[in-house]
Design a protein around this motif. Structure first.
Motif, PDB file in Angstrom:
ATOM      1  N   GLY A 274       0.799  -1.211   0.000  1.00 20.17           N
ATOM      2  CA  GLY A 274       0.000   0.000   0.000  1.00 20.17           C
ATOM      3  C   GLY A 274       0.832   1.261   0.000  1.00 20.17           C
ATOM      4  N   SER A 275       0.137   2.394   0.081  1.00 17.24           N
ATOM      5  CA  SER A 275       0.787   3.702   0.025  1.00 17.24           C
ATOM      6  C   SER A 275       0.305   4.597   1.158  1.00 17.24           C
ATOM      7  CB  SER A 275       0.474   4.392  -1.307  1.00 17.24           C
ATOM      8  OG  SER A 275       0.966   3.653  -2.406  1.00 17.24           O
TER       9      SER A 275
ATOM     10  N   ARG B 271       1.067   8.947   2.471  1.00 15.89           N
ATOM     11  CA  ARG B 271       1.736  10.214   2.225  1.00 15.89           C
ATOM     12  C   ARG B 271       1.847  10.971   3.537  1.00 15.89           C
ATOM     13  NH1 ARG B 271      -0.126  15.788  -0.595  1.00 15.89           N
ATOM     14  NH2 ARG B 271       1.806  16.329  -1.679  1.00 15.89           N
TER      15      ARG B 271
ATOM     16  N   ARG C  58      10.822   3.606  -4.271  1.00 10.75           N
ATOM     17  CA  ARG C  58       9.512   3.414  -3.634  1.00 10.75           C
ATOM     18  C   ARG C  58       9.006   4.701  -2.968  1.00 10.75           C
ATOM     19  NH1 ARG C  58       9.032   0.128   0.603  1.00 10.75           N
ATOM     20  NH2 ARG C  58      11.184   0.379   1.328  1.00 10.75           N
ATOM     21  N   PHE C  59       9.910   5.467  -2.401  1.00  8.36           N
ATOM     22  CA  PHE C  59       9.546   6.697  -1.699  1.00  8.36           C
ATOM     23  C   PHE C  59       9.985   7.900  -2.519  1.00  8.36           C
ATOM     24  CE2 PHE C  59       9.798   4.962   2.955  1.00  8.36           C
ATOM     25  CZ  PHE C  59       8.948   3.932   2.618  1.00  8.36           C
TER      26      PHE C  59
ATOM     27  N   GLN D 113       5.994  10.703  -0.085  1.00 10.44           N
ATOM     28  CA  GLN D 113       5.086   9.747  -0.698  1.00 10.44           C
ATOM     29  C   GLN D 113       5.720   8.374  -0.615  1.00 10.44           C
ATOM     30  OE1 GLN D 113       1.932  10.182  -2.081  1.00 10.44           O
ATOM     31  NE2 GLN D 113       1.942   7.932  -2.194  1.00 10.44           N
ATOM     32  N   MET D 114       5.042   7.471   0.060  1.00 14.07           N
ATOM     33  CA  MET D 114       5.576   6.138   0.283  1.00 14.07           C
ATOM     34  C   MET D 114       4.705   5.124  -0.443  1.00 14.07           C
ATOM     35  SD  MET D 114       6.561   6.420   4.326  1.00 14.07           S
ATOM     36  CE  MET D 114       4.861   6.575   4.853  1.00 14.07           C
ATOM     37  N   ASN D 115       5.284   4.460  -1.415  1.00 13.20           N
ATOM     38  CA  ASN D 115       4.580   3.437  -2.193  1.00 13.20           C
ATOM     39  C   ASN D 115       5.216   2.074  -1.965  1.00 13.20           C
ATOM     40  OD1 ASN D 115       2.981   5.501  -3.346  1.00 13.20           O
ATOM     41  ND2 ASN D 115       4.434   5.779  -5.033  1.00 13.20           N
ATOM     42  N   SER D 116       4.499   1.039  -2.346  1.00 13.02           N
ATOM     43  CA  SER D 116       5.006  -0.338  -2.216  1.00 13.02           C
ATOM     44  C   SER D 116       5.556  -0.585  -0.815  1.00 13.02           C
ATOM     45  CB  SER D 116       6.085  -0.604  -3.274  1.00 13.02           C
ATOM     46  OG  SER D 116       5.579  -0.397  -4.581  1.00 13.02           O
ATOM     47  N   LEU D 117       4.794  -0.199   0.172  1.00 12.01           N
ATOM     48  CA  LEU D 117       5.264  -0.307   1.559  1.00 12.01           C
ATOM     49  C   LEU D 117       5.451  -1.757   1.972  1.00 12.01           C
ATOM     50  CD1 LEU D 117       3.174   2.588   3.027  1.00 12.01           C
ATOM     51  CD2 LEU D 117       5.645   2.341   3.295  1.00 12.01           C
TER      52      LEU D 117
ATOM     53  N   ASP E 202       9.174  -1.305   6.759  1.00 13.48           N
ATOM     54  CA  ASP E 202       9.060   0.145   6.790  1.00 13.48           C
ATOM     55  C   ASP E 202       8.344   0.625   8.056  1.00 13.48           C
ATOM     56  OD1 ASP E 202       8.361   0.013   3.281  1.00 13.48           O
ATOM     57  OD2 ASP E 202      10.245   0.639   4.222  1.00 13.48           O
TER      58      ASP E 202
END
Length: 117
Positions: A16-17, A19, A66-67, A81-85, A89
Motif C-alpha cells: 500500500g501507500s 503520504r 519506492r519513496f 510519498q511512500m509506495n510499495s510499503l 518500513d
C-alpha cells in the motif's frame, strides 16, 4: 520557536501507500534542508530521505524507487510519498528541518507508520 507539525501516518497493508506531510512554522527563515527520519523498535533513528531548498534529494538505499520526497518552499512543507510499503518500513517517522540561521535543527513529534496485513 520553530514547530514542525506532521500528519499522514497510519496502518496500511503491504504494498500500500501513505503520504506524510510536515509543515514548519515560527521562523522568518525557510529551512535549508528538510527530511524524514524513522526509528523502529530497538533500532537507531535513520535518515529516510532529505531535500534541499534547491530540490536536491537524497534517499536511503532501501527506499529508493519506492519513496519520493518533495517540498513546497512557499509553505515550508515537506512531503514523503511512500509506495510499495513493506513490513520493514514500520517505524515512527520524524520530520527534520535544518536552518542555516544559527545552524539550528528541529524535529517533529513523530508519526507512526505500521505496515501489516
Amino acid at each position: 520557536q520553530v514547530q514542525l507539525v506532521e500528519s499522514g501516518g497510519g496502518l496500511v497493508q503491504p504494498g500500500g501507500s501513505l503520504r506524510l506531510s510536515c509543515a514548519a512554522s515560527g521562523s522568518i527563515f525557510s529551512p535549508n534542508v528538510m527530511g524524514w527520519y524513522r526509528q523502529a523498535p530497538g533500532k537507531q533513528r535513520e535518515l529516510v530521505a532529505s531535500i534541499t531548498s534547491g530540490g536536491i534529494t537524497n534517499y536511503e538505499d532501501s527506499v529508493k524507487g519506492r519513496f519520493t520526497i518533495s517540498r513546497d518552499n512557499a509553505k515550508d512543507t515537506v512531503y514523503l510519498q511512500m509506495n510499495s510499503l513493506k513490513p520493514e518500513d514500520t517505524a515512527v517517522y520524524y520530520c527534520n528541518a535544518h536552518y542555516n540561521y544559527r545552524n539550528n535543527v528541529y524535529w517533529g513529534q513523530g508519526t507512526q507508520v505500521t505496515v501489516s496485513s
